[in-house]
Motif scaffolding. Structure first.
Motif, PDB file in Angstrom:
ATOM      1  N   ALA A 197     -11.936  -7.995 -22.584  1.00  0.00           N
ATOM      2  CA  ALA A 197     -12.843  -9.059 -23.005  1.00  0.00           C
ATOM      3  C   ALA A 197     -12.060 -10.291 -23.456  1.00  0.00           C
ATOM      4  N   ALA A 198     -10.971 -10.071 -24.179  1.00  0.00           N
ATOM      5  CA  ALA A 198     -10.165 -11.199 -24.647  1.00  0.00           C
ATOM      6  C   ALA A 198      -9.532 -11.929 -23.463  1.00  0.00           C
ATOM      7  N   ARG A 199      -9.073 -11.205 -22.475  1.00  0.00           N
ATOM      8  CA  ARG A 199      -8.423 -11.848 -21.330  1.00  0.00           C
ATOM      9  C   ARG A 199      -9.415 -12.615 -20.478  1.00  0.00           C
ATOM     10  N   PHE A 200     -10.592 -12.030 -20.255  1.00  0.00           N
ATOM     11  CA  PHE A 200     -11.514 -12.613 -19.284  1.00  0.00           C
ATOM     12  C   PHE A 200     -12.675 -13.390 -19.925  1.00  0.00           C
ATOM     13  N   GLY A 201     -12.725 -13.421 -21.245  1.00  0.00           N
ATOM     14  CA  GLY A 201     -13.691 -14.291 -21.911  1.00  0.00           C
ATOM     15  C   GLY A 201     -15.125 -13.792 -21.930  1.00  0.00           C
ATOM     16  N   ILE A 202     -15.321 -12.462 -21.792  1.00  0.00           N
ATOM     17  CA  ILE A 202     -16.662 -11.959 -22.059  1.00  0.00           C
ATOM     18  C   ILE A 202     -16.699 -11.503 -23.514  1.00  0.00           C
ATOM     19  N   LYS A 248       4.695 -19.041 -16.547  1.00  0.00           N
ATOM     20  CA  LYS A 248       4.168 -20.123 -17.391  1.00  0.00           C
ATOM     21  C   LYS A 248       2.674 -19.891 -17.671  1.00  0.00           C
ATOM     22  N   LEU A 249       1.925 -19.545 -16.632  1.00  0.00           N
ATOM     23  CA  LEU A 249       0.492 -19.273 -16.801  1.00  0.00           C
ATOM     24  C   LEU A 249       0.277 -18.083 -17.732  1.00  0.00           C
ATOM     25  N   ALA A 250       1.118 -17.053 -17.588  1.00  0.00           N
ATOM     26  CA  ALA A 250       0.991 -15.875 -18.444  1.00  0.00           C
ATOM     27  C   ALA A 250       1.250 -16.249 -19.901  1.00  0.00           C
ATOM     28  N   ARG A 251       2.270 -17.095 -20.133  1.00  0.00           N
ATOM     29  CA  ARG A 251       2.562 -17.514 -21.516  1.00  0.00           C
ATOM     30  C   ARG A 251       1.381 -18.280 -22.108  1.00  0.00           C
ATOM     31  N   GLU A 252       0.803 -19.184 -21.315  1.00  0.00           N
ATOM     32  CA  GLU A 252      -0.355 -19.958 -21.807  1.00  0.00           C
ATOM     33  C   GLU A 252      -1.526 -19.012 -22.097  1.00  0.00           C
ATOM     34  N   ALA A 253      -1.752 -18.054 -21.189  1.00  0.00           N
ATOM     35  CA  ALA A 253      -2.878 -17.127 -21.375  1.00  0.00           C
ATOM     36  C   ALA A 253      -2.669 -16.295 -22.633  1.00  0.00           C
ATOM     37  N   GLN A 254      -1.424 -15.840 -22.837  1.00  0.00           N
ATOM     38  CA  GLN A 254      -1.168 -14.994 -24.004  1.00  0.00           C
ATOM     39  C   GLN A 254      -1.243 -15.779 -25.312  1.00  0.00           C
ATOM     40  N   ALA A 255      -0.943 -17.090 -25.220  1.00  0.00           N
ATOM     41  CA  ALA A 255      -1.030 -17.918 -26.422  1.00  0.00           C
ATOM     42  C   ALA A 255      -2.457 -18.416 -26.662  1.00  0.00           C
ATOM     43  N   GLY A 256      -3.363 -18.117 -25.732  1.00  0.00           N
ATOM     44  CA  GLY A 256      -4.750 -18.583 -25.886  1.00  0.00           C
ATOM     45  C   GLY A 256      -4.924 -20.044 -25.517  1.00  0.00           C
ATOM     46  N   THR A 257      -3.962 -20.623 -24.790  1.00  0.00           N
ATOM     47  CA  THR A 257      -4.008 -22.050 -24.466  1.00  0.00           C
ATOM     48  C   THR A 257      -4.176 -22.293 -22.968  1.00  0.00           C
ATOM     49  N   LEU A 258      -4.547 -21.274 -22.236  1.00  0.00           N
ATOM     50  CA  LEU A 258      -4.656 -21.429 -20.779  1.00  0.00           C
ATOM     51  C   LEU A 258      -5.721 -22.463 -20.404  1.00  0.00           C
ATOM     52  N   ASP A 259      -6.855 -22.452 -21.093  1.00  0.00           N
ATOM     53  CA  ASP A 259      -7.920 -23.410 -20.760  1.00  0.00           C
ATOM     54  C   ASP A 259      -7.418 -24.845 -20.925  1.00  0.00           C
ATOM     55  N   ALA A 260      -6.763 -25.100 -22.041  1.00  0.00           N
ATOM     56  CA  ALA A 260      -6.263 -26.452 -22.293  1.00  0.00           C
ATOM     57  C   ALA A 260      -5.228 -26.833 -21.239  1.00  0.00           C
TER      58      ALA A 260
END
Ligand SMILES: [Zn+2]
Length: 385
Positions: free
Chosen positions: A284-289, A230-242
């Motif tokens: 960079a996309a994964r870790f937000g730098i 579930k976390l991986a899906r959110e991360a890949q969709a760019g919605t993990l923060d939300a």
């Protein structure tokens, strides 16, 4: 003994790494001639007696790159024997196709490649030399691990003009650990085809790898609560923060329980860096730098004095705290930038074995995330968090 930049005679092959300061732009990757191939074949025959003996009954796997070898080892365990061609201190774009690898390829059941033309300069001469149809594109043992990866930076027109070494998009996808889940599945399927009686074993190992990867990336606590997939899906969709901010567990948002590499990298989020090569886009996309510029003006092209001058001006803005570079690229440019601007140079591998601590794919990210956080938060704590 060190060999010259381009091998010209069979005796020029050695086990030494290539000299660092003589990296040649991308065209080198495409200049294999029939003459060189002939030399490779002659060398392979001569090298035959020193080939490693294959383990009895094991699936013989040749991995082009160390990260692929590490993931394959985790999935295949003691049912497979892995030989890795490139080392972690070599530039994956420019590896010398030593004849000894032709011998190893002749015995291989599977060849794992990164794909997207990363190995275009050195895998084709080896597989052609091995004369094994199953290891050629389309063959049963040819495993392109970029299958299923969401590739970024795909050019609108295919071109290698001016030496661009990323003609099919950015090939450095394993700098995002979530892409290793896809690669692990690709490798598990290939192993099951090569060794059907081990199918359950490979599936178990793939699940264990996935679980360990999710726990390493998100932290065990948040994986136990929300589920790694579930976390991986959110991360890949760019919605993990939300998702992390909007999900409350025992009175606190899930974000409070984020751990692992992502938890550690929170301190570096949003911070700008310059990288030598365009090899950190997925990271960079994964870790937000934010990668705001490159020392190479184009992937595979060394910088001109003019480009370095522009970089000095960019770095003088003061927000970039680190230039991330690699063990195998020339250091003159980065040394000069550090001297002229005071910005730190952080030399990090992107492959297993690129530093003594990076003994497997997990330890590689332990090291890399730790060093990046240290470099970006050590001085001038500006806008982290
Ligand atoms: Zn590249």
């Amino acid at each position: 003994m060190r060999h010259t930049q381009r091998p010209r005679t069979p005796t020029s092959y050695t086990t030494m790494p290539r000299p660092q300061a003589t990296r040649v732009p991308g065209r080198r990757a495409l200049c294999w001639s029939a003459a060189v191939l002939t030399l490779l074949l002659a060398g392979a025959a001569a090298a035959e007696p020193v080939a490693a003996a294959a383990g009895p009954g094991k699936v013989q796997v040749v991995a082009a790159l160390p990260n692929l070898g590490s993931i394959a080892g985790a999935i295949g365990g003691d049912r497979i024997e892995v030989t890795t061609i490139a080392t972690g201190t070599q530039d994956a774009h420019f590896v010398d196709p030593k004849p000894s690898y032709i011998v190893k390829l002749r015995k291989a059941d599977l060849l794992l490649i990164n794909g997207l033309d990363l190995e275009i300069g050195w895998i084709p001469p080896l597989t052609q030399g091995a004369r094994s149809a199953r290891l050629l594109p389309g063959g049963a043992g040819y495993v392109d691990c970029s299958s299923g990866i969401a590739v970024v930076e795909i050019p609108s027109t295919l071109s290698r003009t001016e030496g661009d070494v990323h003609p099919y998009g950015n090939p450095h996808y394993l700098t995002d650990p979530l892409n290793a889940v896809t690669v692990a599945a690709t490798i598990a399927e290939a192993l099951k085809r090569a060794d059907p009686s081990g199918a359950a074993f490979y599936d178990d190992n793939r699940r264990a790898f996935e679980r360990r990867l999710y726990e390493s990336l998100f932290g065990k606590e948040v994986v136990d609560l929300a589920g790694g997939a579930k976390l991986a899906r959110e991360a890949q969709a760019g919605t993990l923060d939300a998702f992390l901010d909007g999900t409350t567990v025992a009175g606190a948002p899930l974000r409070a329980r984020l751990g692992g590499w992502l938890g550690a990298m929170q301190a570096a989020r949003g911070k700008p860096v310059v990288t030598y090569h365009k090899d950190y886009s997925y990271f960079a996309a994964r870790f937000g730098i934010r990668v705001v510029d490159y020392v190479e003006p184009k992937p595979g092209i060394q910088p001109s004095a003019k480009h370095l001058g522009e970089l000095v001006e960019r770095l003088k803005q003061g927000d970039v705290k680190a230039i991330l570079t690699r063990p195998y690229v020339e250091h003159r440019s980065t040394d000069s930038l550090a001297e002229r601007t005071g910005v730190s140079i952080v030399t990090l591998p992107i492959e297993v074995g690129g530093a003594p601590e990076a003994t497997d794919y997990f330890k590689l990210f332990d090291m890399v995330t730790g060093r990046i956080v240290q470099a970006l938060t050590a001085a001038g704590r500006t806008s982290g968090g």
